[in-house]
Scaffold this active site. Structure first.
Site: not given
Ligand code: MLT
Length: 202
Positions: A103, A153, A184
């Protein structure tokens, strides 16, 4: 060495996995998964320095999926400098550093591939999106990249994941992209796929 709170676990092989956690995570989160991915690699796992309501991240965002690009550039460069000084400090092979990010951690790993391509020899990107489009296309020839995404996701769409794969391929990388019937969150399917993929990497 530049100051990132981090964990380092020395392994038996020359490979190092650079473990990059998701929003709200820390340097300990991905250690067990790192070990599952490669039982012999060294593990280097920094904690992101940006706080969002007290939750560590690797760079600031303005909203979900909307990134503060100046901060992202600065943080990417700071993390890249940390990785190269940690490689010297711990005497690990700087040519065999493979990122495994989830992520937000996958997004800064993609940022490093695009802005500081010399740092990583390969990367596993779980639930990644396009962090930014660089002004100059980096040379990612011979870099192998695995992108593992979820069909359901709510944060990363299939189109976004495809855009990331296209951007990296356009820079010369050898990209494998897979979708699982998940959201996710990371699943055992992602870890199994990545372990298998990593076992075939030089
Ligand atoms: C981010 O902010 O890098 C992406 O939205 C993934 C997350 O951290 O939720």
């Amino acid at each position: 060495m530049t100051d990132f709170i981090h964990e380092f676990v020395r392994g038996k092989s020359e490979r190092t996995l650079l473990l990059l956690h998701g929003t709200g995570g820390n340097e300990r989160d991905l250690i067990p998964i790192g070990r599952e991915l490669d039982p012999d690699a060294s593990l280097l796992s920094p904690r992101g320095k940006t706080l969002e309501n007290g939750r560590p991240r690797f760079f600031r965002r303005l909203a979900e999926g909307v990134f503060d690009l100046e901060d992202l550039r600065n943080r990417t460069s700071e993390l890249a400098d940390f990785v190269s000084s940690a490689a010297q400090h711990y005497e690990i092979d700087g040519q065999k550093i493979v990122a495994a990010g989830y992520s937000n951690g996958a997004n800064i790993a993609a940022g490093m591939l695009l802005l500081r391509p010399e740092i990583l020899s390969a990367a596993i990107l779980f639930r990644a999106m396009v962090p930014l489009v660089p002004e100059t296309t980096p040379d990612l020839t011979a870099r192998r990249i695995l992108i593992s995404e979820g069909d359901h996701d709510p944060i990363v769409s299939a189109a976004e994941a495809g855009r990331l794969a296209g951007l990296l391929r356009n820079a010369g990388a050898d990209v494998t992209i897979r979708f699982f019937p998940s959201g996710h969150g990371l699943t055992s399917d992602d870890v199994d796929l990545a372990r298998e993929w990593l076992s075939k990497l030089e």
